[in-house]
Design a protein around this motif. Structure first.
Motif, short mmCIF file in Angstrom:
data_model
loop_
_atom_site.label_atom_id
_atom_site.label_comp_id
_atom_site.label_asym_id
_atom_site.label_seq_id
_atom_site.Cartn_x
_atom_site.Cartn_y
_atom_site.Cartn_z
N ALA A 143 1.46 -0.61 0.00
CA ALA A 143 -0.13 -0.16 -0.05
C ALA A 143 0.88 1.08 -0.42
CB ALA A 143 -0.97 0.16 1.05
N VAL A 144 0.65 2.06 -0.76
CA VAL A 144 1.31 3.79 -0.37
C VAL A 144 0.25 4.44 0.17
CG1 VAL A 144 1.76 5.47 -1.60
CG2 VAL A 144 2.41 3.90 -3.12
N VAL A 145 0.87 5.22 0.87
CA VAL A 145 0.04 6.53 1.45
C VAL A 145 0.46 7.77 1.58
CG1 VAL A 145 -0.20 6.48 4.41
CG2 VAL A 145 -0.01 4.43 3.83
N VAL A 146 -0.18 8.56 1.37
CA VAL A 146 0.15 10.14 1.60
C VAL A 146 0.25 10.05 3.19
CG1 VAL A 146 -0.75 12.52 0.88
CG2 VAL A 146 -0.62 9.79 -1.31
N TYR A 147 1.62 10.68 2.40
CA TYR A 147 2.28 10.75 4.34
C TYR A 147 2.60 12.63 4.56
CZ TYR A 147 4.74 10.67 8.54
OH TYR A 147 4.98 10.85 10.58
N SER A 148 1.82 13.06 4.71
CA SER A 148 2.07 14.60 4.58
C SER A 148 3.04 14.82 6.06
CB SER A 148 0.91 15.69 5.61
OG SER A 148 0.34 16.11 6.45
N GLY A 149 3.10 14.07 7.22
CA GLY A 149 3.81 14.60 8.60
C GLY A 149 2.85 14.76 9.49
N GLY A 150 1.71 15.32 9.69
CA GLY A 150 0.82 15.69 10.06
C GLY A 150 0.13 14.68 11.09
N MET A 151 -0.90 15.16 11.53
CA MET A 151 -1.40 13.96 13.02
C MET A 151 -2.45 13.01 11.90
SD MET A 151 -3.77 16.11 15.14
CE MET A 151 -4.61 14.76 16.12
N SER B 256 5.13 11.35 -0.10
CA SER B 256 5.25 13.03 0.52
C SER B 256 5.32 13.57 -0.63
CB SER B 256 5.85 13.12 1.76
OG SER B 256 6.34 12.59 3.45
N PHE B 257 4.71 15.42 -0.82
CA PHE B 257 4.92 15.83 -1.31
C PHE B 257 5.41 17.42 -1.36
CE2 PHE B 257 1.95 13.08 -2.92
CZ PHE B 257 2.69 12.62 -3.95
N ASN B 258 6.41 17.89 -1.74
CA ASN B 258 6.93 19.43 -1.48
C ASN B 258 6.60 20.03 -2.30
OD1 ASN B 258 8.30 22.19 -1.10
ND2 ASN B 258 10.08 21.40 -1.37
N TYR B 259 5.10 20.87 -2.82
CA TYR B 259 4.15 21.61 -3.38
C TYR B 259 4.35 23.24 -2.83
CZ TYR B 259 1.17 21.48 0.39
OH TYR B 259 0.08 21.73 1.49
N GLY B 260 5.70 23.79 -2.44
CA GLY B 260 6.12 25.03 -1.73
C GLY B 260 5.05 25.10 -0.43
N VAL C 19 9.81 15.71 9.30
CA VAL C 19 8.90 14.67 11.00
C VAL C 19 8.03 13.74 9.58
CG1 VAL C 19 7.15 15.36 11.92
CG2 VAL C 19 7.76 16.86 11.81
N ALA C 20 7.92 13.89 8.69
CA ALA C 20 7.78 12.91 8.01
C ALA C 20 9.25 11.71 7.73
CB ALA C 20 6.79 13.13 7.08
N TYR D 207 -5.23 7.86 2.46
CA TYR D 207 -5.13 9.33 2.77
C TYR D 207 -6.09 9.58 3.50
CZ TYR D 207 -8.44 12.03 -0.19
OH TYR D 207 -9.55 13.31 -0.88
N GLY D 208 -5.16 10.82 4.61
CA GLY D 208 -6.40 10.50 5.27
C GLY D 208 -7.57 12.20 5.33
#
Length: 219
Positions: A5-13, A33-37, A46-47, A121-122
């Motif tokens: 499984a792929v988890v879209v992981y922002s680093g948030g709770m 995780s994504f750096n979108y600016g 954190v992630a 995703y969360g």
């Protein structure tokens, strides 16, 4: 059926809880995780720390080049981050146009390349008022597309789509998760501001569960 499984992981709770939910289901988890600016890019650090600790493969994808196409958000532009609760209309300035469609599309592509059958995703109910791309109708439509866009069908999984932030926290505390390993504030400073919509919702969730937030706040 693939156990990847792929988890879209922002680093948030929220995504931290989703990540651990997928792990506890016995899945072979790959975080993305994504750096979108975003101004709160601290969440990416954190992630990375969490994934290293859990020994989980983690990709951080730089998509800042498309930031000019996703303009007019206070999360990525020059406008100040608004203060208050998500119920306030001024929070609409934090919407990043089409963000979750873009991020999920790339996560689905990654899942196909890994032969993974699921993308987590969360999205949760607290975001429904402000963020159209966290609402059930959006998730249903993206799920339909994910099943036909490639030779391999991918399922989008949102374990907390109909749950509040407090309920997500309750689930995480039951798993004995350490929320000091998360970042929520939309301002990427040393301490959380305690005033933006993200901080307000987080603090209310901890108060609802009768426990102390382990993060430090400016207020």
């Amino acid at each position: 059926m693939s156990d990847k499984a792929v988890v879209v992981y922002s680093g948030g709770m929220d995504s931290f809880t989703v990540l651990n939910t997928a792990i506890q289901q016995g899945l072979e988890v790959h975080a993305i995780s994504f750096n979108y600016g975003q101004k709160h890019s601290k969440e990416l650090l954190v992630a990375a720390e969490v994934c290293k600790e859990l020994n989980i493969p983690h990709k951080v994808v730089d998509i800042t080049a498309i930031n000019s196409l996703m303009a007019n958000s206070s999360l990525t532009g020059e406008a100040e981050i608004p203060e208050g609760h998500y119920a306030n209309d001024n929070m609409k300035s934090t919407v990043v146009p089409n963000r979750n469609m873009v991020l999920l599309s790339m996560a689905i592509a990654y899942a196909v390349s890994l032969e993974a059958s699921k993308v987590f995703y969360g999205a949760h109910s607290g975001d429904h008022h402000i963020y159209p791309d966290c609402r059930p109708e959006f998730v249903e439509a993206m799920n339909a597309v994910a099943k036909i866009a490639n030779y391999q069908a991918v399922e989008i999984v949102t374990p907390f789509l109909h749950n509040s932030k407090g309920e997500i926290l309750k689930a995480g505390l039951a798993m004995q998760l350490d929320y000091a390993k998360t970042w929520t504030c939309y301002n990427g400073r040393e301490k959380s501001c305690g005033k933006c919509g993200a901080c307000n919702e987080r603090l209310e969730a901890f108060a609802e569960q009768g426990t102390q937030d382990p993060l430090s706040y400016e207020i």
